[in-house]
Design a protein around this motif. Structure first.
Motif, PDB file in Angstrom:
ATOM      1  N   ASN A 129      -1.096 -17.861 -19.998  1.00 10.37           N
ATOM      2  CA  ASN A 129      -0.470 -16.755 -20.736  1.00 10.37           C
ATOM      3  C   ASN A 129      -1.288 -15.469 -20.598  1.00 10.37           C
ATOM      4  O   ASN A 129      -0.728 -14.386 -20.449  1.00 10.37           O
ATOM      5  N   GLU A 130      -2.586 -15.595 -20.628  1.00  8.77           N
ATOM      6  CA  GLU A 130      -3.455 -14.433 -20.427  1.00  8.77           C
ATOM      7  C   GLU A 130      -3.256 -13.866 -19.014  1.00  8.77           C
ATOM      8  O   GLU A 130      -3.182 -12.646 -18.842  1.00  8.77           O
ATOM      9  N   ALA A 131      -3.136 -14.750 -18.035  1.00 10.98           N
ATOM     10  CA  ALA A 131      -2.902 -14.297 -16.658  1.00 10.98           C
ATOM     11  C   ALA A 131      -1.561 -13.578 -16.556  1.00 10.98           C
ATOM     12  O   ALA A 131      -1.447 -12.556 -15.869  1.00 10.98           O
ATOM     13  N   LYS A 132      -0.568 -14.071 -17.271  1.00 11.26           N
ATOM     14  CA  LYS A 132       0.753 -13.439 -17.265  1.00 11.26           C
ATOM     15  C   LYS A 132       0.679 -12.051 -17.895  1.00 11.26           C
ATOM     16  O   LYS A 132       1.226 -11.086 -17.362  1.00 11.26           O
ATOM     17  N   GLU A 133      -0.020 -11.943 -19.019  1.00 15.14           N
ATOM     18  CA  GLU A 133      -0.182 -10.652 -19.697  1.00 15.14           C
ATOM     19  C   GLU A 133      -0.905  -9.634 -18.824  1.00 15.14           C
ATOM     20  O   GLU A 133      -0.624  -8.442 -18.891  1.00 15.14           O
ATOM     21  N   LYS A 134      -1.829 -10.113 -17.996  1.00 16.38           N
ATOM     22  CA  LYS A 134      -2.615  -9.222 -17.139  1.00 16.38           C
ATOM     23  C   LYS A 134      -1.933  -8.952 -15.794  1.00 16.38           C
ATOM     24  O   LYS A 134      -2.496  -8.279 -14.942  1.00 16.38           O
ATOM     25  N   GLY A 135      -0.733  -9.502 -15.615  1.00 16.05           N
ATOM     26  CA  GLY A 135       0.009  -9.254 -14.390  1.00 16.05           C
ATOM     27  C   GLY A 135      -0.383 -10.134 -13.217  1.00 16.05           C
ATOM     28  O   GLY A 135       0.071  -9.915 -12.098  1.00 16.05           O
ATOM     29  N   GLU A 136      -1.186 -11.154 -13.445  1.00 16.81           N
ATOM     30  CA  GLU A 136      -1.549 -12.091 -12.374  1.00 16.81           C
ATOM     31  C   GLU A 136      -0.400 -13.045 -12.061  1.00 16.81           C
ATOM     32  O   GLU A 136      -0.363 -13.636 -10.987  1.00 16.81           O
ATOM     33  N   ILE A 137       0.488 -13.208 -13.027  1.00 14.80           N
ATOM     34  CA  ILE A 137       1.648 -14.097 -12.895  1.00 14.80           C
ATOM     35  C   ILE A 137       2.891 -13.279 -13.187  1.00 14.80           C
ATOM     36  O   ILE A 137       2.899 -12.446 -14.099  1.00 14.80           O
ATOM     37  N   ARG A 138       3.950 -13.544 -12.423  1.00 18.11           N
ATOM     38  CA  ARG A 138       5.217 -12.834 -12.628  1.00 18.11           C
ATOM     39  C   ARG A 138       5.714 -13.016 -14.064  1.00 18.11           C
ATOM     40  O   ARG A 138       5.567 -14.089 -14.655  1.00 18.11           O
ATOM     41  N   ALA A 139       6.320 -12.004 -14.605  1.00 16.15           N
ATOM     42  CA  ALA A 139       6.788 -12.008 -15.997  1.00 16.15           C
ATOM     43  C   ALA A 139       7.884 -13.045 -16.247  1.00 16.15           C
ATOM     44  O   ALA A 139       8.018 -13.553 -17.358  1.00 16.15           O
ATOM     45  N   ASN A 140       8.670 -13.389 -15.219  1.00 13.47           N
ATOM     46  CA  ASN A 140       9.800 -14.297 -15.407  1.00 13.47           C
ATOM     47  C   ASN A 140       9.449 -15.778 -15.245  1.00 13.47           C
ATOM     48  O   ASN A 140      10.326 -16.633 -15.310  1.00 13.47           O
ATOM     49  N   VAL A 141       8.183 -16.107 -15.067  1.00 17.94           N
ATOM     50  CA  VAL A 141       7.776 -17.502 -14.867  1.00 17.94           C
ATOM     51  C   VAL A 141       7.768 -18.247 -16.202  1.00 17.94           C
ATOM     52  O   VAL A 141       7.206 -17.765 -17.189  1.00 17.94           O
ATOM     53  N   ASP A 142       8.391 -19.415 -16.222  1.00 18.26           N
ATOM     54  CA  ASP A 142       8.373 -20.291 -17.390  1.00 18.26           C
ATOM     55  C   ASP A 142       7.104 -21.148 -17.279  1.00 18.26           C
ATOM     56  O   ASP A 142       7.067 -22.144 -16.549  1.00 18.26           O
ATOM     57  N   LEU A 143       6.069 -20.752 -17.982  1.00 16.11           N
ATOM     58  CA  LEU A 143       4.775 -21.420 -17.868  1.00 16.11           C
ATOM     59  C   LEU A 143       4.794 -22.844 -18.408  1.00 16.11           C
ATOM     60  O   LEU A 143       4.092 -23.716 -17.899  1.00 16.11           O
ATOM     61  N   GLU A 144       5.592 -23.077 -19.420  1.00 15.07           N
ATOM     62  CA  GLU A 144       5.677 -24.436 -19.967  1.00 15.07           C
ATOM     63  C   GLU A 144       6.282 -25.390 -18.929  1.00 15.07           C
ATOM     64  O   GLU A 144       5.764 -26.486 -18.700  1.00 15.07           O
ATOM     65  N   LEU A 145       7.354 -24.967 -18.287  1.00 11.23           N
ATOM     66  CA  LEU A 145       7.969 -25.790 -17.249  1.00 11.23           C
ATOM     67  C   LEU A 145       6.998 -25.982 -16.077  1.00 11.23           C
ATOM     68  O   LEU A 145       6.839 -27.092 -15.574  1.00 11.23           O
ATOM     69  N   PHE A 146       6.345 -24.912 -15.666  1.00  7.21           N
ATOM     70  CA  PHE A 146       5.367 -25.008 -14.583  1.00  7.21           C
ATOM     71  C   PHE A 146       4.290 -26.036 -14.931  1.00  7.21           C
ATOM     72  O   PHE A 146       3.939 -26.889 -14.105  1.00  7.21           O
ATOM     73  N   SER A 147       3.789 -25.976 -16.156  1.00  5.72           N
ATOM     74  CA  SER A 147       2.742 -26.908 -16.572  1.00  5.72           C
ATOM     75  C   SER A 147       3.237 -28.342 -16.585  1.00  5.72           C
ATOM     76  O   SER A 147       2.513 -29.255 -16.171  1.00  5.72           O
ATOM     77  N   LYS A 148       4.463 -28.551 -17.041  1.00  7.10           N
ATOM     78  CA  LYS A 148       5.030 -29.902 -17.044  1.00  7.10           C
ATOM     79  C   LYS A 148       5.196 -30.433 -15.622  1.00  7.10           C
ATOM     80  O   LYS A 148       4.956 -31.608 -15.361  1.00  7.10           O
ATOM     81  N   LEU A 149       5.617 -29.567 -14.702  1.00 10.19           N
ATOM     82  CA  LEU A 149       5.865 -30.002 -13.327  1.00 10.19           C
ATOM     83  C   LEU A 149       4.591 -30.206 -12.516  1.00 10.19           C
ATOM     84  O   LEU A 149       4.498 -31.154 -11.732  1.00 10.19           O
ATOM     85  N   TYR A 150       3.626 -29.305 -12.669  1.00  6.58           N
ATOM     86  CA  TYR A 150       2.501 -29.290 -11.737  1.00  6.58           C
ATOM     87  C   TYR A 150       1.143 -29.607 -12.327  1.00  6.58           C
ATOM     88  O   TYR A 150       0.238 -29.992 -11.596  1.00  6.58           O
ATOM     89  N   LEU A 151       0.966 -29.426 -13.625  1.00  2.00           N
ATOM     90  CA  LEU A 151      -0.372 -29.579 -14.186  1.00  2.00           C
ATOM     91  C   LEU A 151      -0.544 -30.823 -15.045  1.00  2.00           C
ATOM     92  O   LEU A 151      -1.596 -31.443 -15.034  1.00  2.00           O
ATOM     93  N   ASN A 152       0.459 -31.197 -15.789  1.00  2.00           N
ATOM     94  CA  ASN A 152       0.360 -32.350 -16.663  1.00  2.00           C
ATOM     95  C   ASN A 152       0.614 -33.638 -15.873  1.00  2.00           C
ATOM     96  O   ASN A 152       1.445 -33.675 -14.989  1.00  2.00           O
ATOM     97  N   GLY A 153      -0.116 -34.697 -16.206  1.00  2.00           N
ATOM     98  CA  GLY A 153       0.089 -35.977 -15.538  1.00  2.00           C
ATOM     99  C   GLY A 153      -0.380 -35.994 -14.100  1.00  2.00           C
ATOM    100  O   GLY A 153       0.093 -36.779 -13.284  1.00  2.00           O
ATOM    101  N   LEU A 154      -1.315 -35.150 -13.795  1.00  2.00           N
ATOM    102  CA  LEU A 154      -1.825 -35.009 -12.434  1.00  2.00           C
ATOM    103  C   LEU A 154      -2.326 -36.329 -11.860  1.00  2.00           C
ATOM    104  O   LEU A 154      -2.052 -36.660 -10.708  1.00  2.00           O
TER     105      LEU A 154
END
Length: 189
Positions: A129-154
């Protein structure tokens, strides 16, 4: 160090390397030069010892990553640095560690899942979320979905078919599983 702490430390190392099912209380007692009865004076069951070992593993991890949170790195680089540490930890696991928890010790598995989900959906999410606020991540990215798909349950993706650590260096796995996915979130140049 108390008997309880020694037990947790030795058990944690055995469980990670040999799996919870394949590590016996007799082996742990023998390693420590104590009786199995002494173990059961500290823990009501093997599953309780496994749960406490998981909690200790997570505490060690949090100590290892604390300097990353306080570093001068950008939020996305902090996430990558944290996953470098995660990969160091997970590379030590035998696949049977996770599968044994899931199959034989459901309460311990629930503890493990809860603790790892807390890391992703609390600590990592704050950085994303901090990266999104600082413009490192596109504003339209659903971070929760991204985390469920790529980061959780690695770990399940790393161990499901084969132990990917046997086939690829952890740096390559980190690049393909974390870095490339995080890079896809960046704004177009």
């Amino acid at each position: 160090m108390s008997n309880r702490k020694k037990l947790i430390k030795v058990a944690k190392e055995k469980f990670i390397v040999f799996g919870s099912k394949h590590t016996t209380m007799d082996e742990i007692a023998e390693l420590l030069g104590i009786s199995k009865k002494t173990i059961y004076a500290c823990f009501s069951s093997k599953e309780e010892l496994i749960i406490e070992s998981i909690k200790e593993l997570i505490n060690e991890f949090k100590i290892d990553v604390a300097p990353i949170f306080n570093s001068e790195k950008t939020p996305l680089n902090k996430v990558i640095a944290i996953y470098e540490v995660i990969f160091e930890y997970v590379a030590k696991f035998k696949p049977s560690f996770i599968f044994g928890l899931k199959k034989y010790y459901p309460n311990a598995y629930d503890t493990y899942k809860k603790e790892t989900e807390n890391i992703v959906f609390n600590d990592i999410m704050v950085l994303l979320n901090e990266a999104k606020e600082k413009g490192e991540i596109r504003a339209n990215v659903d971070l929760e979905l991204f985390s469920k798909l790529y980061l959780n349950g690695l770990e399940s993706r790393l161990f499901d078919a084969d132990n990917l650590f046997d086939a690829y260096p952890k740096e390559v796995l980190l690049e393909y599983m974390i870095v490339n996915n995080l890079n896809s979130l960046k704004p177009s140049v």
